[in-house]
Design an enzyme around this catalytic site. Structure first.
Site, short mmCIF file in Angstrom:
data_model
loop_
_atom_site.label_atom_id
_atom_site.label_comp_id
_atom_site.label_asym_id
_atom_site.label_seq_id
_atom_site.Cartn_x
_atom_site.Cartn_y
_atom_site.Cartn_z
N LEU C 63 8.31 10.53 -6.24
CA LEU C 63 8.10 9.47 -7.22
C LEU C 63 7.45 8.22 -6.62
CD1 LEU C 63 11.37 9.86 -9.33
CD2 LEU C 63 9.13 10.91 -9.64
N ARG C 64 7.21 8.23 -5.34
CA ARG C 64 6.36 7.25 -4.65
C ARG C 64 6.87 5.82 -4.63
NH1 ARG C 64 3.91 11.37 -2.26
NH2 ARG C 64 2.32 12.43 -3.52
N ASN C 94 10.23 10.43 1.00
CA ASN C 94 9.08 10.00 1.82
C ASN C 94 8.37 8.80 1.21
OD1 ASN C 94 8.20 11.74 -0.23
ND2 ASN C 94 6.38 12.35 0.89
N ASP C 152 11.11 15.89 3.95
CA ASP C 152 9.95 16.51 3.30
C ASP C 152 8.68 15.69 3.35
OD1 ASP C 152 8.55 17.15 0.17
OD2 ASP C 152 8.75 18.69 1.69
N HIS C 179 11.17 21.33 4.87
CA HIS C 179 9.74 21.61 4.65
C HIS C 179 9.32 22.36 5.91
CE1 HIS C 179 5.43 20.24 3.91
NE2 HIS C 179 5.40 20.62 5.16
N HIS C 232 9.45 24.89 -1.27
CA HIS C 232 8.14 25.49 -1.56
C HIS C 232 7.75 26.67 -0.67
CE1 HIS C 232 7.20 22.72 1.66
NE2 HIS C 232 7.18 21.67 0.88
N ASN C 280 0.02 21.40 0.14
CA ASN C 280 0.70 21.87 1.34
C ASN C 280 2.11 22.32 1.00
OD1 ASN C 280 1.37 22.41 3.98
ND2 ASN C 280 1.51 20.30 4.65
N ASP C 307 7.42 20.27 -6.95
CA ASP C 307 6.82 19.52 -5.84
C ASP C 307 5.79 18.54 -6.39
OD1 ASP C 307 5.21 20.34 -2.62
OD2 ASP C 307 6.25 18.55 -3.35
N HIS C 311 -1.14 11.54 -7.01
CA HIS C 311 -2.02 10.73 -6.17
C HIS C 311 -2.99 9.98 -7.03
CE1 HIS C 311 -0.87 12.03 -2.19
NE2 HIS C 311 -0.86 13.29 -2.59
#
Lengths: 312, 183, 432
Positions: C63-64, C94, C152, C179, C232, C280, C307, C311
């Site tokens: 969710l950044r 992250n 991750d 990951h 993933h 990825n 996932d 962006h």
């Protein structure tokens, strides 16, 4: 007067060109070559067209070859090498190119270290895009001047055995050459250290051979690729010495090929590494002719891409 | 709409006589053929130039050099076409410097081809004079160009087309007028 | 509020049962489920051709926020989630700063409550700063509400650190989500290693980079008896190792993304270097794709998760090897699974939905509210016959980066109700 149909807005690669199109390029090139013999090397064909040559990788040879080709056809050129442009300031690739298009260029000749850049730009720009080498993907004008050089010497391009030697994995020249020779009906063998042969290359219809002597047997053309010294640091091969010992093209090795074999190299050469000086300077080498023909081929391509009205 | 042959202007004999007469005129006007070179405009101007060379040799006993000129790269209408014309070979392996260049073409119409040929010649050197031979002059000039030697004057309408057929290329010697006709 | 949905197929993903009934919701509580409910003066929705599924949960999203708000933030991410039909999501740490301490975990809960749409459950980092060097404050984060731990984006390359994390997390019975990627093998790579990468002239990322780390992780679980969830999974070799682990009663679960189920590496060539195919782990071969579907049917794969990696176009509109990895997936996950899983591969709806509701809730130990009388209404109404073109320009997510733009898909959420509140209906997210 015969009309030909060159129906592509761009030249992004050899993949997708037909045999007839390659033959058309060869024919047009041989007629362009005559202009290079004149005192006044100029024809007015592309007068008023603007061609931008944008190189993100250094290259004296290809860049000047394109510039001369454009100028001989009376086009106006603007040549940009990234070290002196606003790219240093962080302007994105797309912005740089859109800026140029806004200034009114008719064609963009682009060299870049990332594969797929020419494809990416061709979709975004309305002007013609010529790929002068993108990453490890394709270098179509090189392959075309290579096939023309062979045609000039041998008067044929099909039914021959071409052996490409070297770092196939990272070579866009190798890929374009594989496409061009397969399309015109010749056979290709690739040879190099197995760390430098990319996976699945057989799917392009080429033979893979790790033993140089076997690979060179009966070859009509030996195409030597430049070994990039940085690859050694990535443990892809142990040393230049060993590379030369296993794969270097020396006079003895050349004897394994046909008597009238041609030696080719896209340049610049690492003398003594992938090719010995004796071989590079021998009478069988057409390395210099490749350079001369580069200008004529690029003239032919510029004529075919820009010499008509705009394709809607 | 189809093209239909309307009339035959010249047959094989007619072409031969016209060219022989032109050869004589060239010799007369230039007071001999010492300084002359022949340049045929691709495509059909080239075999015509070779024929003139033959006739001049028969009359004066000397061989005049012949070259061929491809004017595709000098055309003024490239921007207007979608398909590019095929580029042909220019083969002039003698110097035209200070020579009397005799340009040879099959048909003179708008004059644009000859203008392109003049530009091309100027890029190859500086001739003393340029003179123009055409087998057929069909009128409708769009530029101030005229022929010095004409095989035959044939007034035409814009709907019509003159077809020059030569043995070396088409297998037969004849000149015909054809026309667009409604089916 | 009174809502009656007539004649709708109610999915019970826990027991894999499907029944057609009328269902009445009053003030956010399920008042009645029966053959025929006669109610006047209430909003009525015709349920013919539709299904309702409880507690749809996506346990892998990015969710950044904090730190990368131009790509997405908790508000736009929440809107995207409910538009995609989800009632709960877990978000990866992250961010910048990463979610590696109690205050960060509390921040997520606070914002989630303020926004009041989807329930957001934070995942904390395994290591401090996600640097892979020292264990993060897993205990404090757990008690603040972190539901799992992951670095991750990055793998945990140092095996001793992962061993410690698995050992330590045992105390809280909470999963470590890994990951799996040996980044030495994938350095500078941008797509799957193989013949398509060769043709396109791109450096490849070999399957071994994932499978070797999956194997290592599973052996560490065998040693420590901790809880591991593999994020993933993308190649058949990973599936084989996970199968072995499950046959040997090793406590491991795993997830797959919709894009790995639907796309392969050929897509990169077909789309001519479109960076929306750059992800990825990368899109792999047809063989891998078939293995993933089989593993899904055989329940080797426990969970499907998007996932979701939004962006900004500046980060994607570039040279392929320089573009960022990731697909914005919340709003296409349900239609992709229904179109390709249910319609194309004939997997029963309840089986598919179990993997995105009941099972992920159990793994993260978050509430799964089934459809039962007197329970809070916490479900999604989906029209499985509606066919629509994906239009990324209309995404609620700030991330429009999807390779599925323009695809005609069947099976779209039309109503999302979270803990009794309708948050998405008729294509519109209700006020946040």
């Amino acid at each position: 007067m015969k009309i030909v149909s060159w129906r592509h807005k761009d030249l992004l690669g050899i993949e997708g060109l037909t045999k007839e199109e390659i033959e058309l390029i060869i024919e047009t090139t041989s007629n362009m070559k005559e202009i290079l013999k004149r005192t006044i090397k100029k024809v007015p064909t592309l007068r008023g067209k603007t061609i931008c040559i944008l190189f993100y990788e250094p290259s004296t040879r290809t860049r000047s070859s394109f510039e001369l080709a454009a100028k001989y056809l009376s086009a106006d050129t603007i040549s940009i090498a990234t070290s002196v442009s606003s790219v240093q300031k962080g302007e994105s690739l797309l912005d740089t190119v859109k800026t140029l298009e806004a200034m009114g260029i008719d064609a963009l000749i682009i060299r870049h270290s990332s594969s797929g850049v020419a494809n990416f730009l061709a979709k975004k720009l309305s002007c013609s895009v010529i790929n002068a080498g993108d990453g490890m993907h394709e270098h179509p004008t090189q392959a075309l001047l290579d096939v023309y050089t062979v045609y000039e010497k041998k008067r044929r391009i099909d039914g021959m055995k071409i052996t490409i030697v070297g770092d196939i994995m990272h070579s866009r020249v190798a890929r374009s050459n594989i496409y061009v020779w397969k399309t015109v009906g010749s056979n290709v063998t690739v040879c190099g250290p197995s760390t430098l042969i990319p996976p699945g290359i057989e799917n392009l219809g080429v033979k893979v051979e790790y033993n140089i002597d076997k690979a060179l047997e009966d070859s009509d053309i030996i195409y030597v690729l430049r070994l990039q010294l940085e690859r050694q640091k990535k443990s892809l091969f142990p040393s230049l010495r060993e590379y030369h010992y296993l794969f270097g093209i020396t006079e003895d090795r050349v004897k394994k090929a046909k008597k009238d074999v041609l030696i080719m190299h896209p340049g610049p050469m690492n003398r003594g590494v992938e090719i010995s000086s004796e071989v590079a300077d021998s009478s069988q080498s057409v390395i210099n002719e490749q350079v001369t023909n580069g200008v004529a081929v690029r003239m032919a391509l510029l004529y075919l891409l820009l010499g008509g009205g705009k394709l809607e | 709409m189809i093209y239909q042959e309307k009339a035959k202007i010249l047959d094989k004999e007619g072409i031969r006589r016209a060219l022989r007469r032109v050869a004589h005129e060239i010799i007369e006007r230039n007071k001999g053929i010492e300084n002359i070179v022949l340049v045929g405009i691709r495509r059909r101007g080239v075999p015509l130039a070779y024929r003139l060379q033959k006739y001049l040799k028969e009359i004066e006993g000397k061989e005049v050099p012949v070259g061929s000129l491809d004017i595709t790269l000098y055309r003024d209408d490239l921007n207007l076409r979608l398909d590019q014309p095929k580029v042909g070979k220019t083969e002039i392996d003698f110097s035209i410097e200070d020579k009397d260049v005799i340009l040879v073409d099959d048909v003179l119409y708008t004059g644009r081809t000859v203008r392109s040929a003049l530009d091309a010649l100027m890029d190859l050197g500086r001739p003393k004079t340029v003179q123009l031979v055409v087998l057929i002059d069909r009128g409708h000039r769009e530029l101030p160009i005229r022929a010095d030697y004409v095989g035959k004057n044939v007034p035409t309408s814009k709907k019509e087309l003159i077809e020059v057929r030569l043995e070396e290329i088409d297998g037969i010697d004849e000149v015909v007028i054809t026309e667009w006709r409604d089916e | 509020m009174r809502l009656l949905i007539r004649n709708v197929l109610i999915i019970d993903p826990e027991n894999e049962i499907e029944v057609k009934k009328d269902i009445l919701i009053e003030n956010g509580i399920i008042r009645g489920i029966s053959e025929r409910i006669n109610e006047k003066e209430c909003e009525t929705i015709e349920g013919e051709g539709k299904i309702i599924v409880p507690s749809l949960t996506d346990i892998h999203t990015h969710l950044r926020e904090p730190g990368f708000e131009w790509k997405e933030d908790l508000l736009s991410g929440s809107m995207s989630a409910v538009a995609g039909g989800f009632t709960s999501i877990a978000c990866m740490p992250n961010t910048l700063p990463p979610l590696d301490q109690r205050s960060s975990i509390e921040y997520i809960y606070k914002r989630s409550k303020e926004i009041g749409l989807v329930k957001i459950y934070p995942i904390g980092t395994i290591t401090k700063g996600r640097e892979g060097k020292e264990l993060a404050e897993i205990g404090e984060m757990f008690y603040a509400g972190a539901k799992g731990f992951s670095d991750d984006g990055n793998p945990v390359l140092n095996s001793e650190i992962l061993r410690c994390a698995l050992e330590y997390s045992k105390m809280f019975s909470v999963p470590i989500i890994d990951h799996c990627e040996d980044t030495y093998l994938t350095q500078d790579g941008s797509m799957n290693w193989g013949k398509t990468a060769t043709l396109l002239g791109l450096k490849g990322m070999p399957w071994v980079a994932e499978a070797s780390m999956v194997a290592r992780d599973i052996f560490l679980v065998q040693l420590t008896e901790g809880k591991l969830h593999i994020a993933h999974v993308s190649c058949w070799q990973s599936i084989e190792i996970i199968k072995w682990a499950k046959n040997n009663n090793i406590n491991v679960t795993c997830e797959v993304t919709p894009h790995h189920l639907v796309l392969t590496e050929e897509h990169v060539k077909e789309k001519d270097y479109d960076t929306n195919t750059k992800v990825n782990p990368p899109l792999r071969t047809k063989e891998d794709q078939e293995a993933l579907w089989k593993a899904l049917k055989d329940d080797i794969i426990d969970v499907i998760a998007s996932d979701h990696a939004p962006h900004h176009q500046d980060d994607k509109m570039k040279e392929y090897d320089l573009a960022e990895f990731g697909i914005s997936g919340l709003e296409t996950m349900i239609p992709l699974l229904i179109t390709f899983g249910y319609y194309y591969r004939k997997i029963p709806l309840s089986k598919i939905f179990k993997k995105i509701s009941y099972i992920p809730s159990k793994i993260l130990n978050i509430p799964f509210i089934p459809i039962k009388e007197n329970n809070l209404a916490n479900f999604t109404l989906i029209d499985i016959y509606e066919e629509r073109k994906v239009d990324s320009s209309k995404f609620y997510s700030k991330g429009k980066n999807t390779p599925f733009d323009g695809w005609k898909l069947k099976g779209w959420p039309i109503l999302t109700i979270v803990d009794g509140k309708i948050v998405f209906q008729d294509g519109m997210v209700k006020n946040a």
